[in-house]
Design an enzyme around this catalytic site. Structure first.
Site, PDB file in Angstrom:
ATOM      1  N   GLU A  36      -2.859  -6.870  19.750  1.00 15.84           N
ATOM      2  CA  GLU A  36      -2.944  -6.466  21.145  1.00 15.84           C
ATOM      3  C   GLU A  36      -2.809  -4.943  21.157  1.00 15.84           C
ATOM      4  OE1 GLU A  36       0.072  -8.240  23.621  1.00 15.84           O
ATOM      5  OE2 GLU A  36      -0.688  -7.213  25.410  1.00 15.84           O
ATOM      6  N   ARG A 265       7.109 -14.386   9.854  1.00 14.64           N
ATOM      7  CA  ARG A 265       6.842 -12.968  10.058  1.00 14.64           C
ATOM      8  C   ARG A 265       7.693 -12.143   9.108  1.00 14.64           C
ATOM      9  NH1 ARG A 265       6.655 -11.976  15.227  1.00 14.64           N
ATOM     10  NH2 ARG A 265       7.143  -9.780  15.188  1.00 14.64           N
ATOM     11  N   LYS A 275       7.058  -3.806  18.783  1.00 10.41           N
ATOM     12  CA  LYS A 275       6.382  -2.647  19.370  1.00 10.41           C
ATOM     13  C   LYS A 275       7.151  -2.108  20.573  1.00 10.41           C
ATOM     14  CE  LYS A 275       2.384  -4.834  19.275  1.00 10.41           C
ATOM     15  NZ  LYS A 275       0.982  -5.244  19.351  1.00 10.41           N
TER      16      LYS A 275
HETATM   17  P1  ATP Z   1       5.498  -7.208  17.939  1.00 10.05           P
HETATM   18  O1  ATP Z   1       6.210  -8.485  18.218  1.00 10.05           O
HETATM   19  O2  ATP Z   1       6.014  -6.474  16.760  1.00 10.05           O
HETATM   20  O3  ATP Z   1       5.385  -6.328  19.126  1.00 10.05           O
HETATM   21  P2  ATP Z   1       3.092  -8.623  18.212  1.00 10.05           P
HETATM   22  O4  ATP Z   1       3.139  -9.933  17.534  1.00 10.05           O
HETATM   23  O5  ATP Z   1       3.271  -8.603  19.671  1.00 10.05           O
HETATM   24  O6  ATP Z   1       4.056  -7.625  17.489  1.00 10.05           O
HETATM   25  P3  ATP Z   1       0.280  -8.387  18.019  1.00 10.05           P
HETATM   26  O7  ATP Z   1      -0.537  -7.194  18.304  1.00 10.05           O
HETATM   27  O8  ATP Z   1       0.208  -9.515  18.956  1.00 10.05           O
HETATM   28  O9  ATP Z   1       1.760  -7.875  17.898  1.00 10.05           O
HETATM   29  O10 ATP Z   1       0.085  -8.870  16.535  1.00 10.05           O
HETATM   30  C1  ATP Z   1      -1.138  -8.970  15.865  1.00 10.05           C
HETATM   31  C2  ATP Z   1      -0.984  -9.906  14.716  1.00 10.05           C
HETATM   32  O11 ATP Z   1       0.013  -9.438  13.817  1.00 10.05           O
HETATM   33  C3  ATP Z   1      -0.549 -11.284  15.163  1.00 10.05           C
HETATM   34  O12 ATP Z   1      -1.353 -12.235  14.501  1.00 10.05           O
HETATM   35  C4  ATP Z   1       0.882 -11.382  14.727  1.00 10.05           C
HETATM   36  O13 ATP Z   1       1.216 -12.692  14.406  1.00 10.05           O
HETATM   37  C5  ATP Z   1       0.921 -10.464  13.512  1.00 10.05           C
HETATM   38  N1  ATP Z   1       2.264  -9.911  13.345  1.00 10.05           N
HETATM   39  C6  ATP Z   1       2.976  -9.192  14.234  1.00 10.05           C
HETATM   40  N2  ATP Z   1       4.198  -8.896  13.756  1.00 10.05           N
HETATM   41  C7  ATP Z   1       4.268  -9.431  12.516  1.00 10.05           C
HETATM   42  C8  ATP Z   1       5.271  -9.472  11.498  1.00 10.05           C
HETATM   43  N3  ATP Z   1       6.457  -8.891  11.670  1.00 10.05           N
HETATM   44  N4  ATP Z   1       4.989 -10.122  10.351  1.00 10.05           N
HETATM   45  C9  ATP Z   1       3.787 -10.698  10.167  1.00 10.05           C
HETATM   46  N5  ATP Z   1       2.805 -10.701  11.078  1.00 10.05           N
HETATM   47  C10 ATP Z   1       3.032 -10.083  12.245  1.00 10.05           C
HETATM   48 MG    MG Z   2       2.066 -10.176  20.661  1.00  9.24          MG
END
Ligand code: ATP
Ligand code: MG
Length: 562
Positions: A36, A265, A275
């Site tokens: 995102e 994760r 983020k």
């Molecule tokens: P955050 O929770 O850190 O803000 P997010 O999951 O909201 O991250 P996205 O932009 O939705 O961020 O993530 C894009 C992809 O990266 C998704 O498929 C998510 O599952 C993966 N992802 C995000 N954080 C991690 C992590 N700590 N380890 C592995 N994969 C991750």
């Molecule tokens: Mg997300």
């Protein structure tokens, strides 16, 4: 891309994919990385990127691909700055989406058509309850939800209301579109989840074309299906959402049936990863920007001097599991150190300088020392480092009263200047605080490149920088941003455990070949650590600025008694 480590036994995701390919269920595999665009990518995302794009490379023989898809369905938090930074980071990590760059916002019509389809099937309805009423009627694990009035509307009434929602007749929060699934489900995600909400907000891609926006749980499976994703890999928090994912795939007119698979994760010690928290650190000025070298963002790690192959090796080493845990950040630092030890040339810098005058310099008047660029790799060659009568050495390489095992400089003792002579300390001066201000020495003529003469004990070579040609450099010594392993768990919140010493700026003396290097140049400052010329502030020769990437040894591990 060159993989430096042999892959061990397949992880559970690679096993599933290998099975799907060998059984003929799929002829190829298509994965996606779906960020995102509401912030910069971090090392957690690198895990997902290495997995998804890595699979495409591993199965290139059957035409496997990985899509880069911006999941930009929420207009409120998204910015094009983030889109550009994400592309840059994925590329820098060494991956290529080719032609497969997508934006979920280009599918808004399709999401809408699927919603209309669900209404026509009697599987979605407009709910005019307030958010509060909806929450109250949702029930809990032991009590089923209570239907709202909307659940009883006819298909025609729902179609009409949905059209009016789309046309902008309602205010935000006045109504939503919900799926009609199961108000008694033990999985709360299945209790008639919201599909669309009203937001009178412009979108970075579609402008003011829409005032209704789809929810993530609804949009994501449709995006996957539309792109013919075979394996939709996500993190464990979505495990409970999988039945819903499958329900949308079953009940909407989609062109393919992707399978969602969850993995743990990445969490790292001494770091926050979400983020939202990273944004807070930037906005509140605890760090300079998203690419501050203390942040676990990809851009921060890049600026810190972490090489992309080391990050890929790290992601490979941690593997994939179904259990959430926390990885020691020292493991990441280990991979970085390991890579830089092999690949980076050596240079000399003195971080805490004290001057040595070699009073009999004219006995041999060397003008340059030939110093090897890498002790284990002769292919990296040698360089000439200017040297003259006065050099800087590290303050800690001199001791007035050295213990027995100290093989560096002390009164009457010998040491070799790396690539140069053996010298002997003849006297030294101190200031009123007892700090050594000057060391006098003599060179032993004829010792350049030669063993110590009979009767001279010289067991160590120390680094040095020539006073005449050395350059002052700003050196930024970075350390962990937090003082505790689990900043998220800190009682006063993560900002209460920031490390006040996470950045120390000093002026060091560096050799000319380091000072004139281009921004991004990474090297080992011999016996000191790994450093990189800062990508933003370093000006070759004129104003050198170096960031410490990682120390030579793991000083934190030592402190913790590991
Ligand atoms: P955050 O929770 O850190 O803000 P997010 O999951 O909201 O991250 P996205 O932009 O939705 O961020 O993530 C894009 C992809 O990266 C998704 O498929 C998510 O599952 C993966 N992802 C995000 N954080 C991690 C992590 N700590 N380890 C592995 N994969 C991750
Ligand atoms: Mg997300």
């Amino acid at each position: 891309m060159s993989d430096t480590k042999d892959s061990p036994k397949l992880d559970f995701i690679r096993e599933i994919i290998a099975e799907d390919l060998s059984s003929g269920k799929h002829s190829t595999t298509i994965t996606r990385f779906p960020p995102e665009p509401n912030g910069y990518l971090h090392i957690g995302h690198a895990k997902s990127i290495c997995l998804n794009f890595g699979l495409a490379l591993e199965h290139a023989d059957v035409g496997a691909k990985c899509h880069l898809r911006f999941d930009d369905t929420n207009p409120e938090k998204e910015e094009t700055e983030y889109v550009e930074s994400i592309k840059e980071d994925v590329k820098w990590l060494g991956f290529d989406w080719g032609k497969d760059l997508y934006f979920a916002s280009n599918y808004f019509d399709f999401f809408h058509d699927c919603a209309v389809h669900l209404i026509q099937q009697g599987k979605a309805y407009i709910d005019r309850d307030s958010a509060e009423e909806m929450r109250a009627k949702r029930g809990n694990i032991t009590t089923p939800g209570t239907p709202s009035a909307g659940r009883e509307l006819t298909v025609e009434e729902n179609l009409d209301l949905f059209a009016r929602m789309k046309a902008g007749e309602f205010k935000e929060g006045e109504c939503v579109l919900r799926a009609r699934i199961d108000l008694a489900s033990s999985n709360m995600n299945m209790r008639d989840p919201v599909l669309y909400r009203i937001m009178h907000v412009d979108h970075h891609n579609t402008g003011d074309a829409w005032c209704i926006y789809p929810m993530y749980d609804f949009a994501h499976p449709l995006e996957d299906a539309l792109e013919h994703i075979t394996h939709s890999l996500c993190t464990l928090e979505f495990e409970n959402h999988r039945p819903l994912y499958d329900w949308f795939i079953e009940n909407c007119p989609v062109p393919s049936k992707p399978r969602q698979i969850e993995f743990a994760r990445l969490n790292l010690t001494y770091t926050v990863m979400s983020k939202r928290k990273l944004l807070q650190l930037v906005q509140e000025g605890h760090v300079g920007a998203w690419d501050d070298p203390r942040l676990p963002t990809i851009s921060g790690l890049r600026r810190r001097g972490y090489p992309a192959p080391a990050i890929r090796d790290f992601c490979k080493r941690i593997g994939l599991t179904k259990f959430n845990g926390t990885t020691d950040v020292a493991l990441l630092e280990f991979e970085v150190r390991d890579f830089l030890n092999r690949e980076s040339p050596r240079r000399m810098a003195v971080l805490d300088p004290v001057k040595v005058v070699m009073e009999n310099w004219d006995a041999e008047a060397l003008t340059a020392a030939e110093v090897s660029n890498h002790p284990q790799n002769p292919d990296m060659g040698e360089r000439s480092v200017p040297i003259s009568r006065e050099v800087w050495i590290e303050r800690e390489d001199f001791m007035e009263n050295p213990p027995k095992k100290f093989y560096r400089l002390g009164p009457g003792r010998h040491v070799r200047l790396r690539g140069g002579h053996i010298i002997r300390c003849t006297s030294f001066e101190k200031d009123s605080d007892g700090n050594v201000t000057l060391i006098r020495a003599e060179i032993l003529p004829g010792t350049v490149g030669m063993d110590a003469p009979e009767g001279v004990e010289c067991r160590a070579a120390i680094h040095w920088v020539d006073v005449a040609s050395g350059v002052d450099a700003e050196v930024r010594l970075y350390d962990r941003l937090f003082t505790v392993e689990d900043p998220d768990g800190a009682e006063g919140g993560f900002t209460s455990v920031l490390n006040p010493d996470s950045l120390k700026i000093i002026t060091a003396k560096i050799e000319p070949a380091a000072a004139s290097a281009e921004a991004g140049f990474a090297c080992q400052f011999e016996r000191v650590g790994y450093f990189v010329a800062d990508s933003k502030d370093h000006q070759p020769a004129a104003k050198p600025v170096f960031n410490r990437c990682v120390a030579l040894k793991d000083s934190w591990g030592k402190q913790a008694g590991r």
